[in-house]
Design a protein around this motif. Sequence first.
Motif, short mmCIF file in Angstrom:
data_model
loop_
_atom_site.label_atom_id
_atom_site.label_comp_id
_atom_site.label_asym_id
_atom_site.label_seq_id
_atom_site.Cartn_x
_atom_site.Cartn_y
_atom_site.Cartn_z
N SER A 13 0.85 -1.18 0.00
CA SER A 13 0.00 0.00 0.00
C SER A 13 0.89 1.23 0.00
CB SER A 13 -0.88 0.00 1.23
OG SER A 13 -0.07 0.22 2.37
N ALA A 49 5.14 1.36 6.72
CA ALA A 49 5.62 0.00 6.52
C ALA A 49 7.11 0.06 6.14
CB ALA A 49 4.82 -0.68 5.43
N ASN A 54 9.24 -1.80 4.31
CA ASN A 54 9.84 -2.18 3.04
C ASN A 54 9.20 -1.46 1.86
OD1 ASN A 54 11.59 -4.01 4.28
ND2 ASN A 54 9.92 -5.49 4.44
N GLU A 58 6.73 -13.58 3.23
CA GLU A 58 6.19 -14.44 4.26
C GLU A 58 5.70 -15.70 3.57
OE1 GLU A 58 2.57 -13.17 5.89
OE2 GLU A 58 2.54 -14.77 7.37
N LYS A 107 12.16 -10.53 1.87
CA LYS A 107 11.04 -9.89 2.56
C LYS A 107 9.74 -10.56 2.13
CE LYS A 107 14.22 -7.14 3.93
NZ LYS A 107 15.27 -8.04 3.42
N LEU A 151 6.72 5.82 -2.90
CA LEU A 151 6.73 4.50 -3.54
C LEU A 151 5.84 3.56 -2.72
CD1 LEU A 151 10.51 4.12 -4.39
CD2 LEU A 151 8.63 4.23 -6.01
N PRO A 152 5.29 2.52 -3.36
CA PRO A 152 4.47 1.57 -2.62
C PRO A 152 5.28 0.91 -1.51
CG PRO A 152 4.29 1.19 -4.97
CD PRO A 152 5.37 2.19 -4.78
N HIS A 153 4.69 0.85 -0.32
CA HIS A 153 5.36 0.23 0.82
C HIS A 153 4.61 -1.03 1.25
CE1 HIS A 153 7.61 3.88 1.06
NE2 HIS A 153 8.22 3.51 2.16
N GLY A 154 5.30 -1.86 2.01
CA GLY A 154 4.65 -3.05 2.54
C GLY A 154 5.55 -3.67 3.59
N THR A 155 5.02 -4.64 4.31
CA THR A 155 5.84 -5.30 5.33
C THR A 155 6.49 -6.54 4.73
OG1 THR A 155 4.27 -4.51 6.95
CG2 THR A 155 5.85 -6.16 7.67
N LEU A 156 5.69 -7.48 4.29
CA LEU A 156 6.23 -8.69 3.68
C LEU A 156 5.33 -9.08 2.51
CD1 LEU A 156 6.99 -10.82 6.88
CD2 LEU A 156 8.68 -9.73 5.41
N THR A 157 5.93 -9.67 1.47
CA THR A 157 5.13 -10.19 0.37
C THR A 157 4.60 -11.55 0.80
OG1 THR A 157 6.68 -9.15 -1.13
CG2 THR A 157 5.16 -10.74 -2.08
N GLU A 158 3.31 -11.76 0.66
CA GLU A 158 2.76 -13.04 1.07
C GLU A 158 2.92 -14.09 -0.02
OE1 GLU A 158 -0.98 -13.61 2.96
OE2 GLU A 158 -1.15 -11.44 3.20
#
Lengths: 94, 454
Positions: free
Chosen positions: A8, A13, A15, A77, A75, B218-225
């Motif tokens: 998003s 976040a 990354n 899961e 990065k 830029l698009p951010h995220g925690t982890l790619t599922e």
Amino acid sequence: MPGSSPTSLDAQAPNIEVWNDLVSARDLLVCLVVSAVSAVVALGIAIATGGQLLFWGLGGCVLGFVINCFLVRPKREVRIVEDMQDASEKGAGQ
Amino acid sequence: MTASMLLAMLAAVLAAVVLYSFIGFIPGTDETSVLAPVTLTVVLAGAPPQVVLSFFIAAIVTLNLMNAIPTALVGLPGGVMSAPLMEHAVLLRSRGLAATTIRKMAVGSAIGTVVSIPLAFVLAGLLAPIAEPIKAQAPVILAAGAVLLALLGHNRVLSLLAIVPLALMFSALPALYRSTGIIGEDTSVNISFFLGITVGPMLITLLELLNRNRRAHLPHGTLTEARFSRSGFTSTELRPHRLVTRSEGWWSAAMAALSTPLFVLSPVGLTFLLGESAAARATKGPVQRAERAVTVMSSLTHSTYLAGVIIPLVALGIPISGVSAGPAGPLFEAAPVYTLDHNLHHLLSTPQFITAVTLGALIAVAITYVIAVRWSSPITHFVMRRIPHEAVLSLFVVLILVLAYIDAGVPNMFGVLLVGIVCGTLNRLGVSYGVQFMTLYAAPGIISALAALA
């Protein structure tokens, strides 16, 4: 378990998406430095010993890549689930 | 053809299958940027032309199938060519049909390969009588190719506007290098520029990371599922009763045949267009439509790529299609080994072409089928867990800088940076790779025409 949020514009976040996958800016810097040093050293050896620039350069790139694979965690899961129906509920949103 | 040559070709094919099986599973890797530098390295390393060709054909056959697999397994596109498949593969995955999807993709790729190769050689044969006049007009044809690709793609006016400025840059930099003695009079640095174009879009994003403000946007995220179904790790049936339905088979073959004469067009565009039109004619609900789509599109990714390489290479020796100017570029021009007047087209006879292409394609199709059906889950799982995206990005950046350095030293590393920034920006604005690559080849012709206007 952290991170079931899809990509998003949430700047909080950790990354960032580069070339369709998430990277950490810090890890990317580490990887670029490792790769660059590895390639420069390999090219330096090639120039000093009169070896083939292409082969040494390529070897340096590959060596840097292998080191990076051990240095940095992807990065992603990754989970193995029993039933696909269940996983698709969340996965389909991406 | 000696036994040792055949062995070398076989080794090249196996190397390509192993290498591109892994690369294909890495999400997001773009075909041009993973095919061109490695092929160039094989050429520069001094591999004989047959070996180079077998390697390249095996590489595209493997890569096109493997790229589609993460789409089926975890819903992440493996590359640009798997974008058309996304929607359909995700639907099938949600119905628990990932394993069937992969089998259908594998069969589709085999159909596309088997149909398009003979047809491509026939078409190349038909083109042969008019090849000489075309070749004599190479500068005009290449310029026309750039204009044609601009007109056939999206953003026509923008793409047309970009051609002359790009040609100026591609000609100006080598002129500067020569006048300052960085390279000799006869040395070409086209291949560095080629790599600069390839890496452009990625480079722009990397540079954006340096700007705090842009970085935040830029698009951010925690982890790619990435979620795998456990059944993918256990079921290993290689030959179920029916791999594809008769209609899926026929549609795949028909669309592969239809796409072959359209070899100058963009493979992704053709795959979207023909694949969707085949799927739209499926009447038995969304699952049947999606199954037909993945089979036909997998066939199309192979047929468009193979035709795009084989026809220009066998008939003309100059790159006149998107594929030949892009991913297959090093087969046409890789100074100092190949030039537009001395490349695979001039070095190989027709039987040698047929042997190298057939050997590369058939062995790759057979091996990738087994890998895809039996080991796709474990391999994708390994890649997702062990290969960080940062390492992949660094590898490409450094590899291209090393090749730029070998071409013309440190100045050229900055030259490639310049080309990357300009082309990456244009790419982001909407000027396709195809137009940019074609302009690179057309630049000398465009500049001499431009000079006449001075």
